[in-house]
Design a protein around this motif. Structure first.
Motif, PDB file in Angstrom:
ATOM      1  N   PRO A 114       4.496 -48.457  -1.976  1.00 44.07           N
ATOM      2  CA  PRO A 114       3.444 -47.334  -1.947  1.00 44.07           C
ATOM      3  C   PRO A 114       3.226 -46.342  -2.725  1.00 44.07           C
ATOM      4  O   PRO A 114       4.395 -45.879  -3.327  1.00 44.07           O
ATOM      5  N   ASP A 115       2.015 -45.640  -2.803  1.00 41.83           N
ATOM      6  CA  ASP A 115       1.919 -44.445  -3.593  1.00 41.83           C
ATOM      7  C   ASP A 115       2.392 -43.080  -3.047  1.00 41.83           C
ATOM      8  O   ASP A 115       2.592 -42.127  -3.693  1.00 41.83           O
ATOM      9  N   SER A 116       2.545 -43.170  -1.686  1.00 45.15           N
ATOM     10  CA  SER A 116       2.967 -42.248  -0.909  1.00 45.15           C
ATOM     11  C   SER A 116       4.403 -42.334  -0.654  1.00 45.15           C
ATOM     12  O   SER A 116       4.690 -43.087   0.169  1.00 45.15           O
ATOM     13  N   VAL A 117       5.249 -41.103  -1.022  1.00 52.13           N
ATOM     14  CA  VAL A 117       6.675 -41.292  -0.933  1.00 52.13           C
ATOM     15  C   VAL A 117       7.400 -40.206  -0.501  1.00 52.13           C
ATOM     16  O   VAL A 117       6.734 -38.859  -0.402  1.00 52.13           O
ATOM     17  N   TRP A 118       8.686 -40.059  -0.259  1.00 49.55           N
ATOM     18  CA  TRP A 118       9.369 -38.960   0.204  1.00 49.55           C
ATOM     19  C   TRP A 118      10.785 -38.864  -0.653  1.00 49.55           C
ATOM     20  O   TRP A 118      11.393 -39.933  -1.090  1.00 49.55           O
ATOM     21  N   VAL A 119      11.006 -37.875  -1.230  1.00 48.39           N
ATOM     22  CA  VAL A 119      12.068 -37.557  -1.882  1.00 48.39           C
ATOM     23  C   VAL A 119      12.847 -36.357  -1.542  1.00 48.39           C
ATOM     24  O   VAL A 119      12.395 -35.438  -0.717  1.00 48.39           O
ATOM     25  N   ARG A 120      14.257 -36.529  -1.666  1.00 45.72           N
ATOM     26  CA  ARG A 120      15.056 -35.842  -1.043  1.00 45.72           C
ATOM     27  C   ARG A 120      16.208 -35.087  -1.595  1.00 45.72           C
ATOM     28  O   ARG A 120      16.834 -35.950  -2.544  1.00 45.72           O
ATOM     29  N   PHE A 121      16.497 -34.091  -1.574  1.00 42.79           N
ATOM     30  CA  PHE A 121      17.933 -33.359  -2.178  1.00 42.79           C
ATOM     31  C   PHE A 121      18.751 -33.229  -1.144  1.00 42.79           C
ATOM     32  O   PHE A 121      18.352 -32.417  -0.230  1.00 42.79           O
ATOM     33  N   THR A 122      20.014 -33.425  -1.199  1.00 43.57           N
ATOM     34  CA  THR A 122      20.983 -32.627  -0.091  1.00 43.57           C
ATOM     35  C   THR A 122      22.224 -32.114  -0.938  1.00 43.57           C
ATOM     36  O   THR A 122      22.306 -32.505  -1.952  1.00 43.57           O
ATOM     37  N   SER A 123      22.622 -30.910  -0.565  1.00 43.35           N
ATOM     38  CA  SER A 123      23.612 -30.334  -1.317  1.00 43.35           C
ATOM     39  C   SER A 123      24.477 -29.591  -0.303  1.00 43.35           C
ATOM     40  O   SER A 123      24.118 -29.215   0.742  1.00 43.35           O
ATOM     41  N   THR A 166      24.119 -22.218   0.026  1.00 39.73           N
ATOM     42  CA  THR A 166      24.747 -22.849   1.060  1.00 39.73           C
ATOM     43  C   THR A 166      24.219 -24.166   1.155  1.00 39.73           C
ATOM     44  O   THR A 166      23.335 -24.488   0.577  1.00 39.73           O
ATOM     45  N   PRO A 167      25.013 -25.097   1.847  1.00 36.51           N
ATOM     46  CA  PRO A 167      24.759 -26.591   2.270  1.00 36.51           C
ATOM     47  C   PRO A 167      23.209 -26.450   2.658  1.00 36.51           C
ATOM     48  O   PRO A 167      22.466 -25.597   3.389  1.00 36.51           O
ATOM     49  N   LEU A 168      22.402 -27.609   2.499  1.00 36.23           N
ATOM     50  CA  LEU A 168      20.884 -27.490   2.388  1.00 36.23           C
ATOM     51  C   LEU A 168      20.414 -28.939   2.247  1.00 36.23           C
ATOM     52  O   LEU A 168      21.224 -29.913   1.636  1.00 36.23           O
ATOM     53  N   THR A 169      19.348 -29.348   2.972  1.00 36.23           N
ATOM     54  CA  THR A 169      18.584 -30.391   2.638  1.00 36.23           C
ATOM     55  C   THR A 169      17.217 -29.821   2.162  1.00 36.23           C
ATOM     56  O   THR A 169      16.435 -29.032   2.878  1.00 36.23           O
ATOM     57  N   ALA A 170      16.614 -30.475   1.233  1.00 36.03           N
ATOM     58  CA  ALA A 170      15.182 -30.288   0.767  1.00 36.03           C
ATOM     59  C   ALA A 170      14.491 -31.507   0.328  1.00 36.03           C
ATOM     60  O   ALA A 170      14.981 -32.615  -0.230  1.00 36.03           O
ATOM     61  N   THR A 171      13.256 -31.760   0.911  1.00 37.74           N
ATOM     62  CA  THR A 171      12.488 -32.920   1.395  1.00 37.74           C
ATOM     63  C   THR A 171      11.074 -32.692   1.030  1.00 37.74           C
ATOM     64  O   THR A 171      10.698 -31.657   1.236  1.00 37.74           O
ATOM     65  N   ALA A 172      10.513 -33.418   0.146  1.00 34.16           N
ATOM     66  CA  ALA A 172       9.050 -33.290  -0.027  1.00 34.16           C
ATOM     67  C   ALA A 172       8.436 -34.856   0.159  1.00 34.16           C
ATOM     68  O   ALA A 172       9.156 -35.799   0.017  1.00 34.16           O
ATOM     69  N   ARG A 173       7.177 -34.483   0.598  1.00 32.19           N
ATOM     70  CA  ARG A 173       6.186 -36.037   0.600  1.00 32.19           C
ATOM     71  C   ARG A 173       5.281 -35.614  -0.444  1.00 32.19           C
ATOM     72  O   ARG A 173       4.592 -34.939  -0.302  1.00 32.19           O
ATOM     73  N   LEU A 174       4.952 -36.761  -1.022  1.00 28.44           N
ATOM     74  CA  LEU A 174       3.934 -36.622  -2.245  1.00 28.44           C
ATOM     75  C   LEU A 174       3.448 -38.046  -2.302  1.00 28.44           C
ATOM     76  O   LEU A 174       3.721 -39.119  -1.933  1.00 28.44           O
ATOM     77  N   THR A 175       2.201 -37.873  -2.777  1.00 27.70           N
ATOM     78  CA  THR A 175       1.279 -39.003  -3.169  1.00 27.70           C
ATOM     79  C   THR A 175       1.097 -38.971  -4.755  1.00 27.70           C
ATOM     80  O   THR A 175       0.571 -38.171  -5.393  1.00 27.70           O
ATOM     81  N   LEU A 176       1.370 -40.202  -5.488  1.00 25.97           N
ATOM     82  CA  LEU A 176       1.159 -40.064  -7.122  1.00 25.97           C
ATOM     83  C   LEU A 176       0.994 -41.580  -7.362  1.00 25.97           C
ATOM     84  O   LEU A 176       1.718 -42.410  -7.266  1.00 25.97           O
ATOM     85  N   ALA A 177      -0.134 -41.865  -8.022  1.00 28.16           N
ATOM     86  CA  ALA A 177      -0.758 -42.961  -8.444  1.00 28.16           C
ATOM     87  C   ALA A 177      -0.399 -43.431  -9.770  1.00 28.16           C
ATOM     88  O   ALA A 177      -1.023 -43.564 -10.621  1.00 28.16           O
ATOM     89  N   ALA A 178       0.683 -43.192 -10.102  1.00 35.48           N
ATOM     90  CA  ALA A 178       1.524 -43.491 -11.118  1.00 35.48           C
ATOM     91  C   ALA A 178       1.660 -44.907 -11.722  1.00 35.48           C
ATOM     92  O   ALA A 178       2.056 -45.645 -11.188  1.00 35.48           O
ATOM     93  N   ARG A 179       0.914 -44.969 -13.127  1.00 35.29           N
ATOM     94  CA  ARG A 179       0.543 -46.359 -13.528  1.00 35.29           C
ATOM     95  C   ARG A 179       1.026 -46.444 -14.902  1.00 35.29           C
ATOM     96  O   ARG A 179       1.288 -47.671 -15.546  1.00 35.29           O
TER      97      ARG A 179
END
Length: 187
Positions: free
Chosen positions: A113-122, A43-56
């Motif tokens: 910033p190293d702390s970000v939010w990523v999101r999928f919507t469908s 079904t239609p949805l939204t998925a969101t995550a908050r993460l911290t990654l010190a990617a260098r």
């Protein structure tokens, strides 16, 4: 779920060390570890995550994944593309029958910033991705990918570091992951 004993909970975060793979990228013989998944609602949805990654360093990355198998998935990740904080980007990628395609942002700069939010919507048929540095204002990746071809799809979080031997393993810290059905339209 593919997990190792390195997956853990610490200080209120689910910690996924970056595995020495690049999400099932063509030609990478190793299976990506530490993929945490649950069934994807049709079904239609939204998925969101908050993460911290010190990617260098090149290809350290973490974020969301819709996974069917190693040749059919979509990912929305925050990743390093070089060897400095300047060369970090967001990437929305879809692999269909082993053929990757997608879109990345330009380099975000060292102040991002190293702390970000990523999101999928469908809408149940197509997948869109977005990112944010504050969890309020999201920027769309301006790309829509079909979910067709991802058999028995699952959704969740992932963390990788690429298969090059010189990229160090670092921790991706997921503060939260939320999967919400889309709200019905109101008259």
């Amino acid at each position: 779920m593919r997990e190792t004993s390195d997956l853990r909970v610490a200080n209120g975060n689910l910690v996924l060390p970056t595995s020495k793979t690049d999400l099932i990228w063509p030609g990478d013989p190793k299976l990506t570890e530490n993929i945490v998944l649950q069934p994807l609602p049709g079904t239609p949805l939204t998925a969101t995550a908050r993460l911290t990654l010190a990617a260098r360093q090149g290809y350290q990355q973490a974020g969301l994944v819709v996974y069917g198998d190693d040749d059919n998935y979509a990912k929305m990740v925050f990743q390093a593309r070089g060897s400095t904080a300047d060369a970090r980007r967001f990437q929305f990628m879809r692999e269909d029958n082993g053929q990757p395609s997608g879109k990345s942002t330009t380099d975000l700069g060292a102040a991002y910033p190293d702390s970000v939010w990523v999101r999928f919507t469908s809408d149940g048929r197509f997948l869109r991705a977005a990112y944010s540095s504050d969890g309020v204002q999201f920027t769309d990746m301006l790309l829509s990918e079909a979910l067709d071809g991802i058999a028995n799809p699952k959704i969740g979080i992932i963390s990788m570091a690429g298969s090059r031997g010189d990229t160090p393993v670092i921790d991706a810290k997921f503060d939260w992951f939320e999967l919400c059905p889309a709200q019905p339209a109101r008259p």
